[in-house]
Write an enzyme that holds these catalytic residues in place. Structure first.
Site, mmCIF file in Angstrom:
data_model
loop_
_atom_site.group_PDB
_atom_site.id
_atom_site.type_symbol
_atom_site.label_atom_id
_atom_site.label_comp_id
_atom_site.label_asym_id
_atom_site.label_seq_id
_atom_site.Cartn_x
_atom_site.Cartn_y
_atom_site.Cartn_z
ATOM 1 N N ASP A 37 45.888 17.478 -40.188
ATOM 2 C CA ASP A 37 45.291 16.893 -41.094
ATOM 3 C C ASP A 37 45.555 17.555 -42.528
ATOM 4 O O ASP A 37 45.617 16.636 -43.744
ATOM 5 C CB ASP A 37 43.857 16.668 -40.714
ATOM 6 C CG ASP A 37 43.464 15.391 -40.063
ATOM 7 O OD1 ASP A 37 44.147 14.315 -40.168
ATOM 8 O OD2 ASP A 37 43.092 15.561 -38.908
ATOM 9 N N ASP B 202 22.373 17.603 -25.396
ATOM 10 C CA ASP B 202 21.649 17.474 -24.214
ATOM 11 C C ASP B 202 22.282 17.488 -23.092
ATOM 12 O O ASP B 202 21.510 17.729 -22.030
ATOM 13 C CB ASP B 202 20.615 16.136 -24.551
ATOM 14 C CG ASP B 202 19.276 16.614 -25.397
ATOM 15 O OD1 ASP B 202 18.969 17.770 -25.764
ATOM 16 O OD2 ASP B 202 18.720 15.311 -25.799
ATOM 17 N N ARG C 160 34.911 18.546 -28.916
ATOM 18 C CA ARG C 160 35.094 18.045 -30.354
ATOM 19 C C ARG C 160 34.506 16.642 -30.567
ATOM 20 O O ARG C 160 34.769 15.667 -29.730
ATOM 21 C CB ARG C 160 36.574 18.013 -30.886
ATOM 22 C CG ARG C 160 36.658 17.395 -32.260
ATOM 23 C CD ARG C 160 37.939 17.803 -32.949
ATOM 24 N NE ARG C 160 38.993 17.304 -32.308
ATOM 25 C CZ ARG C 160 40.208 17.085 -32.890
ATOM 26 N NH1 ARG C 160 40.629 17.984 -34.083
ATOM 27 N NH2 ARG C 160 41.213 16.536 -32.260
ATOM 28 N N GLU D 226 40.348 21.226 -42.744
ATOM 29 C CA GLU D 226 41.628 20.488 -42.717
ATOM 30 C C GLU D 226 41.864 19.453 -43.826
ATOM 31 O O GLU D 226 42.790 18.300 -43.554
ATOM 32 C CB GLU D 226 41.546 19.710 -41.144
ATOM 33 C CG GLU D 226 40.282 18.707 -40.838
ATOM 34 C CD GLU D 226 40.486 18.338 -39.514
ATOM 35 O OE1 GLU D 226 41.693 18.472 -38.810
ATOM 36 O OE2 GLU D 226 39.482 17.895 -38.939
ATOM 37 N N HIS E 215 40.053 12.366 -31.205
ATOM 38 C CA HIS E 215 41.170 11.371 -30.956
ATOM 39 C C HIS E 215 41.396 10.994 -29.455
ATOM 40 O O HIS E 215 42.159 9.972 -29.335
ATOM 41 C CB HIS E 215 42.507 12.070 -31.680
ATOM 42 C CG HIS E 215 42.396 12.544 -32.977
ATOM 43 N ND1 HIS E 215 42.573 11.290 -33.939
ATOM 44 C CD2 HIS E 215 42.395 13.558 -33.824
ATOM 45 C CE1 HIS E 215 42.476 11.770 -35.093
ATOM 46 N NE2 HIS E 215 42.573 13.226 -35.117
HETATM 47 C C1 3PY Z 1 44.472 18.901 -36.916
HETATM 48 O O1 3PY Z 1 45.663 19.506 -36.796
HETATM 49 O O2 3PY Z 1 44.293 18.025 -37.740
HETATM 50 C C2 3PY Z 1 43.645 18.837 -35.889
HETATM 51 O O3 3PY Z 1 42.616 18.206 -35.695
HETATM 52 C C3 3PY Z 1 44.099 19.701 -34.650
HETATM 53 O O4 3PY Z 1 43.525 20.814 -34.948
HETATM 54 MG MG MG Z 2 42.436 17.048 -37.704
#
Ligand code: 3PY
Ligand code: MG
Length: 266
Positions: free
Chosen positions: A179, A88, A74, A153, A49
């Site tokens: 999510d 890499d 991430r 998630e 994000h």
């Molecule tokens: C979420 O809460 O969806 C995330 O990706 C953050 O951890």
């Molecule tokens: Mg998320």
């Protein structure tokens, strides 16, 4: 100890207090450097994000090199080519969002490993991770020092959680409450009791499996509940939230005639 030793991976395997961290979404090496001195066990550069690309991730890795906080990254999707580039440039602990099946998890394990265990392409002369061929035996040590964390998630991910937990090469499963809330019909309500229960149950299940459980929390009370449930690593928020809240709080405090210090010295 190997030159490639991944202290975050080792810490997840150990006992003791959960490792607390922060997500960094500002995409800025100066911010990363500053937060590197704040005392977090780990810091995550967010390319899902946050506005990060390969070069901004590289700049932040350099800013954090040799510091006290372990560094996680991430990525935005499951692309093996992007994973190869991240490894890499020196990323060793990778958080991958939106993993919903064991098949996806297995594909991610393969993307992070050199053959025969996986499909990672070999280009160590170009790779900062290998100190441009300066690390003897890099290709033989690298696989073991990768820490692969998959994010569960969604409802689908929780339904497949047992299968995902059985995938060898996945070190940890990180629950994303925002999510998850959205997929449970509670968009914007990651504190909804149904979501909280699902998060806590999942953490307990992950911990029982022997893999490490991770989770994101913006409330310390929730973070403590997750720690009690067995979370081994917990994100306590984001750089963006900290900056916005303290900036807005300061100006509000001044206008309200309240007392608030921004620190000593300038
Ligand atoms: C979420 O809460 O969806 C995330 O990706 C953050 O951890
Ligand atoms: Mg998320």
């Amino acid at each position: 100890m190997s030159a490639l030793h991944n202290s975050f991976k080792a810490a997840l395997r150990g006992e003791g207090n959960p490792r607390v961290g922060l997500f960094m979404g500002l995409g800025d090496p100066g911010t990363a450097e500053l937060l590197g001195g704040a005392g977090f066990d780990w810091l995550l550069i967010d390319g899902e994000h946050g506005p990060n690309d390969l070069r901004s991730v590289l700049a932040q890795l350099r800013a954090l090199q040799g510091g006290a906080s372990d560094v996680l990254v991430r990525i935005v999707d499951h692309d093996p080519a992007l994973i190869k580039q991240m490894l890499d440039i020196g990323v060793q602990s990778l958080l991958v969002p939106m993993v919903e099946s064991a098949e996806q998890a297995r594909a991610l394990v393969r993307a992070t490993r050199y053959p025969p265990a996986g499909i990672r392409g070999v280009g160590t002369a170009m790779a900062r991770a290998a100190r441009w061929n300066g690390v003897p035996d890099y290709v033989r040590q690298a696989n073991d020092e990768i820490c692969l964390i998959v994010q569960a998630e969604s409802r689908a991910a929780l339904e497949s959680l047992d299968d995902i937990l059985a995938v060898e090469g996945v070190d940890a499963v990180f629950i994303g409450p925002s999510d998850l809330a959205a997929s449970m019909g509670h968009l914007g309500r990651s504190d909804h009791p149904e979501v909280r229960t699902a998060v806590l149950d999942s953490i307990e299940k992950i911990a029982r499996s022997g893999k490490a459980a991770g989770v994101f929390a913006t409330q310390l009370e929730a973070a403590r509940d997750y720690a009690r449930a067995g979370a081994r690593f917990i994100a306590l928020g984001t750089d963006t939230l900290l900056l916005r809240q303290s900036a807005a709080g300061l100006v509000q405090a001044f206008r309200a005639g309240a007392d608030q210090a921004t620190g000593t010295g300038y």
